[in-house]
Every structure is written in structure tokens, then in C-alpha cells.
Scaffold this active site. Structure first.
Site, PDB file in Angstrom:
ATOM      1  N   SER A   1      17.151  -6.970   5.391  1.00  0.00           N
ATOM      2  CA  SER A   1      17.764  -5.664   5.604  1.00  0.00           C
ATOM      3  C   SER A   1      19.202  -5.854   6.053  1.00  0.00           C
ATOM      4  CB  SER A   1      16.992  -4.880   6.664  1.00  0.00           C
ATOM      5  OG  SER A   1      17.689  -3.698   7.028  1.00  0.00           O
TER       6      SER A   1
ATOM      7  N   GLY B   1       5.391   2.803  -0.175  1.00  0.00           N
ATOM      8  CA  GLY B   1       6.816   2.527  -0.149  1.00  0.00           C
ATOM      9  C   GLY B   1       7.304   1.516  -1.164  1.00  0.00           C
ATOM     10  N   ILE B   2       8.219   0.676  -0.738  1.00  0.00           N
ATOM     11  CA  ILE B   2       8.846  -0.303  -1.625  1.00  0.00           C
ATOM     12  C   ILE B   2       7.815  -1.263  -2.205  1.00  0.00           C
ATOM     13  CG2 ILE B   2      10.493  -2.219  -1.732  1.00  0.00           C
ATOM     14  CD1 ILE B   2      12.036  -0.808   0.529  1.00  0.00           C
TER      15      ILE B   2
ATOM     16  N   ASN C   1       0.807  -1.212   0.000  1.00  0.00           N
ATOM     17  CA  ASN C   1       0.000   0.000   0.000  1.00  0.00           C
ATOM     18  C   ASN C   1       0.845   1.268   0.000  1.00  0.00           C
ATOM     19  OD1 ASN C   1       0.578  -0.938   2.766  1.00  0.00           O
ATOM     20  ND2 ASN C   1      -0.394   0.979   3.372  1.00  0.00           N
TER      21      ASN C   1
ATOM     22  N   TYR D   1      14.518  -5.324  15.956  1.00  0.00           N
ATOM     23  CA  TYR D   1      14.296  -5.237  14.509  1.00  0.00           C
ATOM     24  C   TYR D   1      15.386  -5.994  13.757  1.00  0.00           C
ATOM     25  CZ  TYR D   1      13.826  -3.211   9.837  1.00  0.00           C
ATOM     26  OH  TYR D   1      13.678  -3.047   8.484  1.00  0.00           O
TER      27      TYR D   1
END
Length: 331
Positions: free
Chosen positions: A159, A23-24, A21, A187
């Protein structure tokens, strides 16, 4: 110098993309829809999903786009999404959605939310959809467009933050409800889980049928973490930095699109990609023992929560000459 994503067509391909929905994820959907892929977006926020749907259709020129609900913090919605697909063959599964939190919260099933959303929800979704991947369900289709989609591809958005997990995944603190919450440590561990999960998938799947890769998109200026997922204090800290130094979502999506379409990525599996090149893994990300522990624990946690996943489908080698085990396009 970075090459632009391949302009080749993806007609006949079906792509499921989580978190598209903004961003990337949104930019990945636009790029793949522009090449002719049918896009099934899975989003948490219906209003944002509708706005994204209109934007993807307008920018790609394709109306073969739809949005379906998915909240990875509630595994019931994972089951509902899979049921809604009705066994439809899938060529691309792009696990793009992610979250970063400023404080500890829990999913509907009681898991720490960062781990639950970034890893466990996608682990369950992938395991439930493996049998629907065309490379598993129909590895030698008659349709030449569909044959070009073999092997099917799984792309997990990881990431470089997985390097933050200097001690690996602290499995003992997943259930800890008290004490200091280390936002970037937690994270980083969830992103390490993405890399390890990808490696474990690659070890279990016939690469002539299905390949799995993880991707570091770079530091991207997007709405990531700005949808009530971080504290206002952390948001005020992140926003000025991303406006100065981070790349655009469109640039960040380039590696995901490359991995989803290039010949090179269709002839390999289990690789961690950074800027369309193999990236450097941390010591823990290279640990097979750590990956297997995570795999086994993830299965146990899901089973204990009442969401046992099916075994990885047993596949036989594709008979005859494989259809250029290269996927869709020359990247």
C-alpha cells in the site's frame, strides 16, 4: 491512460490467493479464473468463502475454484493450508489478505495482530510454499502451457500507506502491550514490511524461476477493515470517506492482475507497482539494511513461536533458452 488487464488465457496455471472472499481478492480471483487459472482461495470466514466461491464460479464461468480455510492470525492454520496442498505445483501466489485495527490485539501466537496478519503470516506462508512454486520444483516442464507459467510469481499486496511509516518499522514496539495504539502508523509499518519482504525475496530468488512484486491497489471501497477488525468508531469514520472518493474493488484489482500476468512483470522482480507502473518507494522501503533486519527478525520470531521456516530453496539457472522469461501474457 490505463490499459485493461490482458485477455490472454492462463490455462494450466494454479493460483493461490489469500483473502479472496471479498474486495480486491475476490475480483482478482474472478479475473484469473476467467482466463483459465485454477483458483485456490484461502479465507478466514467460511460462510463468506462459500458465498465468494459461488460468485467467482458464476462470474468467471469456471468451476476450477475452491476455498480452503486460513486465518493468518493463527499460524497453525498456515501450516494446515500448506499441508492441504500436498506439494501441488503452484504458479501464482497472491498474498492479498490484510487487516487494519482500531486497537491493539494479539494473534494466537502473541504477535501484534496487524503485523502478524499483514506480514508475518504471509512471510511464513510464502516461505513454506517456495519449494512448491513451479519455477523451483519444475522449471522446465514438458507441458507447453506449464512452460508459459515460468517464472512463477509472488504478488504481495502492499500500500501507499507504507509512506506513513516515517521512522521505518519500530521493531521495539512490536512486543509492546501498553501505551497509545496508532492505527495508521502500525498499519503503515505492516505495509512497509510487505514492500521490504518483496525486495528481500527478489534478492534471493533466481528471476528466471520466480519473480516477486509488491502492489499498491489504490484507495479501494471494499469490506476491508469492516469485519470486526476495526472499532465501530473508526468504521463510522472510514465508511463515508470510501463511499465518496475510493475506487471500486474491480479497479483496485487491475494492478494485481497486471502484475500476475504481464510480460513486463515476468521480466523483472522486486518492483513496487502503482496503477500498473513502477511506484515511488519511501526512504525506508529502499533500505536494504532495514529489509534484511526485518527478514532476520521474522525468521527469529517464527522460530521462537515454534514455526521455524525452511531455508530459501537453492536453484540453478534454467538450462538452455529460458521459456520467454515472461510468464503468461502480454499486458
Amino acid at each position: 491512460m490505463n490499459r485493461p488487464p490482458s485477455p490472454e488465457r492462463l490455462d494450466g496455471a494454479v493460483a493461490v490467493i489469500t483473502g479472496c472472499n471479498s474486495g480486491i481478492g475476490l475480483e482478482t480471483a474472478v479475473a484469473l479464473a476467467s482466463r483459465g487459472a485454477q483458483i485456490i482461495g484461502a479465507v478466514r470466514n467460511p460462510a463468506k468463502g462459500e458465498r465468494a466461491l459461488a460468485q467467482i464460479i458464476e462470474r468467471s464461468g469456471s468451476d476450477a475454484v475452491e476455498m480452503r480455510p486460513l486465518d493468518l492470525a493463527d499460524l497453525n492454520t498456515v501450516t494446515a493450508l500448506v499441508d492441504s496442498l500436498g506439494g501441488e505445483p503452484i504458479d501464482l501466489l497472491i498474498n492479498n489478505a490484510g487487516i487494519i485495527q482500531g486497537q491493539r490485539t494479539e494473534t494466537a501466537q502473541g504477535f501484534e495482530t496487524t503485523f502478524g496478519v499483514n506480514h508475518l503470516g504471509h512471510f511464513m506462508l510464502t516461505r513454506l510454499l517456495l519449494a512448491q512454486l513451479r519455477g523451483v520444483s519444475d522449471p522446465a516442464p514438458e507441458d507447453p502451457l506449464q512452460r508459459r507459467a515460468i517464472p512463477s510469481r509472488i504478488v504481495n499486496l502492499a500500500s501507499g500507506a507504507h509512506h506513513y511509516a516515517r521512522g521505518g518499522i519500530r521493531f521495539d514496539r512490536l512486543a509492546r502491550r501498553h501505551g497509545r495504539f496508532n492505527t495508521f502508523g502500525v498499519y503503515g509499518e505492516s505495509k512497509l514490511a510487505n514492500v521490504l519482504f518483496t525486495r528481500s525475496l527478489a534478492d534471493r530468488l533466481d528471476p528466471a524461476r520466480v519473480v516477486a512484486h509488491s502492489v499498491h491497489p489504490g484507495g479501494v471501497a471494499s469490506e476491508f477493515g469492516m469485519d470486526g477488525d476495526v472499532s465501530s468508531r473508526l468504521e463510522r469514520w472510514i465508511r463515508p470517506i470510501e463511499q465518496r472518493v475510493l475506487i471500486t474493488p474491480e479497479q483496485g484489482a487491475e494492478t494485481s492482475v497486471f502484475v500476475a500476468t504481464s510480460v513486463l512483470c515476468g521480466r523483472s522482480s522486486g518492483i513496487y507497482w502503482v496503477r500498473k507502473r513502477p511506484g515511488t518507494l519511501s526512504r525506508w522501503a529502499r533500505s536494504t539494511a532495514h529489509a534484511e533486519h526485518l527478514w532476520d527478525l521474522s525468521e527469529r520470531l517464527l522460530a521462537q513461536a515454534g514455526f521455524a521456516v525452511p531455508p530459501v530453496p537453492v536453484t540453478t539457472p534454467v538450462s538452455g533458452e529460458p521459456p520467454l522469461t515472461a510468464g503468461f501474457a502480454l499486458g
